[in-house]
Write an enzyme that holds these catalytic residues in place. Structure first.
Site, PDB file in Angstrom:
ATOM      1  N   PHE A  34       0.905  -1.609   0.327  1.00  0.00           N
ATOM      2  CA  PHE A  34       0.190  -0.022  -0.051  1.00  0.00           C
ATOM      3  C   PHE A  34       0.680   1.033   0.238  1.00  0.00           C
ATOM      4  O   PHE A  34       0.797   2.017  -0.460  1.00  0.00           O
ATOM      5  CB  PHE A  34      -1.079  -0.379   0.936  1.00  0.00           C
ATOM      6  CG  PHE A  34      -1.352   1.495   1.520  1.00  0.00           C
ATOM      7  CD1 PHE A  34      -2.236   1.327   0.726  1.00  0.00           C
ATOM      8  CD2 PHE A  34      -1.329   1.890   3.368  1.00  0.00           C
ATOM      9  CE1 PHE A  34      -2.616   2.994   1.086  1.00  0.00           C
ATOM     10  CE2 PHE A  34      -1.835   3.364   3.005  1.00  0.00           C
ATOM     11  CZ  PHE A  34      -2.841   4.053   2.191  1.00  0.00           C
ATOM     12  N   PHE A  82       3.934 -10.838  -0.138  1.00  0.00           N
ATOM     13  CA  PHE A  82       3.846 -11.062   1.400  1.00  0.00           C
ATOM     14  C   PHE A  82       2.881 -10.738   1.938  1.00  0.00           C
ATOM     15  O   PHE A  82       1.538 -10.866   1.979  1.00  0.00           O
ATOM     16  CB  PHE A  82       5.030 -10.800   2.588  1.00  0.00           C
ATOM     17  CG  PHE A  82       4.146 -11.663   3.593  1.00  0.00           C
ATOM     18  CD1 PHE A  82       4.206 -12.857   4.351  1.00  0.00           C
ATOM     19  CD2 PHE A  82       3.161 -10.987   4.436  1.00  0.00           C
ATOM     20  CE1 PHE A  82       4.011 -14.172   4.897  1.00  0.00           C
ATOM     21  CE2 PHE A  82       3.143 -11.147   5.818  1.00  0.00           C
ATOM     22  CZ  PHE A  82       2.824 -12.911   6.065  1.00  0.00           C
ATOM     23  N   ASP A 142      13.242 -11.411  -1.744  1.00  0.00           N
ATOM     24  CA  ASP A 142      12.648 -11.428  -0.623  1.00  0.00           C
ATOM     25  C   ASP A 142      13.778  -9.851   0.552  1.00  0.00           C
ATOM     26  O   ASP A 142      14.956 -10.514   0.054  1.00  0.00           O
ATOM     27  CB  ASP A 142      13.064 -12.574   0.318  1.00  0.00           C
ATOM     28  CG  ASP A 142      12.437 -12.185   1.902  1.00  0.00           C
ATOM     29  OD1 ASP A 142      13.242 -11.236   2.756  1.00  0.00           O
ATOM     30  OD2 ASP A 142      11.964 -13.560   1.753  1.00  0.00           O
ATOM     31  N   VAL A 143      13.223  -8.926   1.357  1.00  0.00           N
ATOM     32  CA  VAL A 143      14.566  -7.890   1.658  1.00  0.00           C
ATOM     33  C   VAL A 143      15.497  -8.602   2.688  1.00  0.00           C
ATOM     34  O   VAL A 143      16.588  -8.276   3.351  1.00  0.00           O
ATOM     35  CB  VAL A 143      13.635  -6.924   2.731  1.00  0.00           C
ATOM     36  CG1 VAL A 143      13.168  -7.514   3.883  1.00  0.00           C
ATOM     37  CG2 VAL A 143      14.269  -5.639   2.743  1.00  0.00           C
ATOM     38  N   TYR A 184       5.887  -7.546  16.151  1.00  0.00           N
ATOM     39  CA  TYR A 184       5.905  -6.442  15.159  1.00  0.00           C
ATOM     40  C   TYR A 184       6.213  -5.228  15.633  1.00  0.00           C
ATOM     41  O   TYR A 184       7.267  -4.400  15.368  1.00  0.00           O
ATOM     42  CB  TYR A 184       4.250  -6.395  14.667  1.00  0.00           C
ATOM     43  CG  TYR A 184       4.280  -5.110  13.419  1.00  0.00           C
ATOM     44  CD1 TYR A 184       4.698  -5.113  11.626  1.00  0.00           C
ATOM     45  CD2 TYR A 184       3.604  -3.923  14.436  1.00  0.00           C
ATOM     46  CE1 TYR A 184       4.310  -4.231  11.199  1.00  0.00           C
ATOM     47  CE2 TYR A 184       3.849  -2.652  13.353  1.00  0.00           C
ATOM     48  CZ  TYR A 184       4.192  -2.639  12.415  1.00  0.00           C
ATOM     49  OH  TYR A 184       3.448  -1.182  11.557  1.00  0.00           O
TER      50      TYR A 184
HETATM   51  P1  NAD Z   1       1.704  -3.554   3.324  1.00  0.00           P
HETATM   52  O1  NAD Z   1       1.471  -4.746   3.692  1.00  0.00           O
HETATM   53  O2  NAD Z   1       0.707  -3.633   2.221  1.00  0.00           O
HETATM   54  O3  NAD Z   1       3.263  -3.325   2.643  1.00  0.00           O
HETATM   55  C1  NAD Z   1       4.019  -4.302   3.062  1.00  0.00           C
HETATM   56  C2  NAD Z   1       5.072  -4.379   1.555  1.00  0.00           C
HETATM   57  O4  NAD Z   1       5.886  -5.328   2.013  1.00  0.00           O
HETATM   58  C3  NAD Z   1       3.966  -5.884   0.978  1.00  0.00           C
HETATM   59  O5  NAD Z   1       4.089  -5.523  -0.503  1.00  0.00           O
HETATM   60  C4  NAD Z   1       4.906  -6.668   0.894  1.00  0.00           C
HETATM   61  O6  NAD Z   1       4.597  -8.299   0.204  1.00  0.00           O
HETATM   62  C5  NAD Z   1       6.483  -6.242   1.735  1.00  0.00           C
HETATM   63  N1  NAD Z   1       7.437  -7.724   2.051  1.00  0.00           N
HETATM   64  C6  NAD Z   1       6.698  -8.370   3.371  1.00  0.00           C
HETATM   65  N2  NAD Z   1       7.410  -8.734   3.764  1.00  0.00           N
HETATM   66  C7  NAD Z   1       8.186  -9.139   2.990  1.00  0.00           C
HETATM   67  C8  NAD Z   1       9.931  -9.180   3.199  1.00  0.00           C
HETATM   68  N3  NAD Z   1      10.215 -10.091   3.350  1.00  0.00           N
HETATM   69  N4  NAD Z   1      10.154  -8.910   2.038  1.00  0.00           N
HETATM   70  C9  NAD Z   1       9.929  -8.743   0.635  1.00  0.00           C
HETATM   71  N5  NAD Z   1       8.896  -7.791   1.189  1.00  0.00           N
HETATM   72  C10 NAD Z   1       8.399  -7.814   2.122  1.00  0.00           C
HETATM   73  O7  NAD Z   1       1.607  -2.320   4.548  1.00  0.00           O
HETATM   74  P2  NAD Z   1       1.980  -0.732   4.153  1.00  0.00           P
HETATM   75  O8  NAD Z   1       1.099  -0.490   5.119  1.00  0.00           O
HETATM   76  O9  NAD Z   1       2.146  -0.384   2.886  1.00  0.00           O
HETATM   77  O10 NAD Z   1       3.452  -0.868   5.480  1.00  0.00           O
HETATM   78  C11 NAD Z   1       4.416  -0.250   4.940  1.00  0.00           C
HETATM   79  C12 NAD Z   1       5.256   0.088   5.560  1.00  0.00           C
HETATM   80  O11 NAD Z   1       5.353   0.670   6.135  1.00  0.00           O
HETATM   81  C13 NAD Z   1       5.533  -1.430   6.444  1.00  0.00           C
HETATM   82  O12 NAD Z   1       7.443  -1.815   6.977  1.00  0.00           O
HETATM   83  C14 NAD Z   1       4.630  -1.391   7.893  1.00  0.00           C
HETATM   84  O13 NAD Z   1       5.605  -1.103   8.962  1.00  0.00           O
HETATM   85  C15 NAD Z   1       4.914   0.969   8.016  1.00  0.00           C
HETATM   86  N6  NAD Z   1       4.031   1.299   8.626  1.00  0.00           N
HETATM   87  C16 NAD Z   1       2.373   1.092   8.324  1.00  0.00           C
HETATM   88  C17 NAD Z   1       1.363   2.145   8.808  1.00  0.00           C
HETATM   89  C18 NAD Z   1       0.254   1.877   7.917  1.00  0.00           C
HETATM   90  O14 NAD Z   1      -0.890   2.839   8.592  1.00  0.00           O
HETATM   91  N7  NAD Z   1       0.070   1.991   6.470  1.00  0.00           N
HETATM   92  C19 NAD Z   1       2.061   2.528  10.127  1.00  0.00           C
HETATM   93  C20 NAD Z   1       3.116   2.246  10.838  1.00  0.00           C
HETATM   94  C21 NAD Z   1       4.111   1.675   9.543  1.00  0.00           C
END
Ligand code: NAD
Ligand code: UDP
Length: 321
Positions: A19, A42, A64-65, A151
């Site tokens: 997202f 994921f 994968d990261v 987390y």
């Molecule tokens: P999301 O789940 O939509 O996106 C995370 C992305 O990371 C996904 O595309 C997933 O496939 C990928 N991913 C997960 N594990 C992985 C791995 N091991 N290797 C490669 N790719 C991997 O979540 P988001 O809302 O887009 O959040 C993005 C980042 O922002 C995250 O780190 C999250 O902790 C942080 N964050 C988001 C929010 C929020 O409200 N959306 C709030 C605080 C922090």
């Protein structure tokens, strides 16, 4: 005088299919950056990558990261990690190792390239906060063995790694603590409150409130958040963070349910369910630091952001019908 550097740069975004990753890649591409995204899908979506591939300066590598990376670049944004409780609790060990090994890998990559690396940290580092609103100097109240710990503690450990690399190796870091963010391209079934309530309201299903709905959150529209991330990372100010990024307009979950029912003109009723373990009672960012040092604050109101998000959800749900 601008606080931003202006040369065209090659950027890595981890978690680019997610997202926030999608919106960040798009904004960077629109600004003229060359963007390489990696993701293991994921919790992200191929559709996001297909949309980004319309830009000639975009590249994607499925990886994968946690794997060692060897790219030439100038800037790194580390977003790879599931963010919704439903996703991050599905495989807690995977979540924790993604936070920690992912942080080590991007930090080493930053050192190899003498690049700046941004870390997407979270308001979850404050846990169920005893200080309200939350300021960056508050150390938090996290249950280290609860269901959210994979987390919360993963992100806390990632912050530790970022600041240790900075002190020990002079790594160029930027760390933001992101508060609840919403907007188009959230996944309909990721279990987060805004996505659940909007899809339930559009479908005329019951709105599922966990607990009595008196707990609060503060919701930031995705465009505001992405501007904050970019401001922080490109800023030539010595500020490395952590910096709270979020919208300080606090609202009870019961009130967000009522607002979404009203904005969607839905006939949905509310149903109450048990509260998940360690669910924070209140959350609201103090964004004084971002305001002072980055001249950043959110500008999109909750109502207008929700209307844009509702339009997006309606189009996705209509396509599925
Ligand atoms: P999301 O789940 O939509 O996106 C995370 C992305 O990371 C996904 O595309 C997933 O496939 C990928 N991913 C997960 N594990 C992985 C791995 N091991 N290797 C490669 N790719 C991997 O979540 P988001 O809302 O887009 O959040 C993005 C980042 O922002 C995250 O780190 C999250 O902790 C942080 N964050 C988001 C929010 C929020 O409200 N959306 C709030 C605080 C922090
Ligand atoms: N929540 C809710 N109904 C839902 C989904 C979430 O009442 O269908 C509540 C949840 O218990 C929490 C708040 O809404 O108190 C925000 O939940 P979310 O998962 O979006 O984010 P987080 O808890 O990580 O801030």
């Amino acid at each position: 005088m601008s606080i931003f550097s202006v040369s065209k740069k090659r950027v890595l975004v981890t978690g680019g299919a997610g997202f926030l990753g999608f919106h960040l890649c798009k904004k960077l591409l629109e600004k003229g950056y060359e963007v390489l995204a990696i993701d293991n899908f994921f919790s992200g979506f191929r559709d996001n990558i297909i949309e980004l591939q319309k830009f000639p300066s975009f590249e994607f590598v499925r990886m994968d990261v946690k794997s060692k990376m060897n790219f030439k670049l100038d800037l790194i944004f580390n977003l790879a990690c599931p963010a919704s409780p439903v996703h991050y609790q599905k495989d807690p060990v995977e979540t924790l190792t993604t936070c920690i090994q992912g942080a080590i890998n991007v930090l080493n990559l930053a050192n190899d390239n003498n690049a700046t690396v941004f870390q997407a940290s979270t308001s979850e580092v404050y846990g169920d906060p005893k200080v309200h609103p939350q300021t960056e100097n508050y150390w938090g109240n996290v249950n280290p063995i609860g269901h959210r710990a994979c987390y919360d503690e993963g992100k806390r450990c990632a912050e530790t790694l970022f600041f240790d690399y900075h002190r020990q190796f002079n790594t160029k870091i930027k760390v933001a603590r992101i508060f609840n963010t919403y907007g188009p391209r959230m996944s309909l079934d990721d279990g987060r409150v805004i996505s659940n309530f909007i899809s339930q309201a559009i479908k005329g299903e019951k709105i599922s409130i966990y607990g009595n709905g008196e707990q609060t959150r503060s919701f930031c529209y995705v465009d505001d958040l992405v501007d904050g991330i970019i401001n922080l990372t490109l800023s030539t100010s010595p500020l490395v963070g952590p910096v709270n990024l979020g919208n300080p307009e606090e609202i009870k979950i019961i009130d967000i349910a009522k607002k979404i029912i009203e904005l969607t003109k839905s006939t949905s009723k509310i149903s109450f369910h048990s509260l998940p373990m360690d669910d924070p009672v209140q959350r609201n960012p103090d964004i004084s630091l971002a305001k002072d040092k980055l001249s950043w604050k959110p500008i999109i109101t909750l109502d207008s952001g929700l209307l844009k998000t509702i339009d997006f959800f309606k189009s996705v749900i209509d396509k599925k019908r």
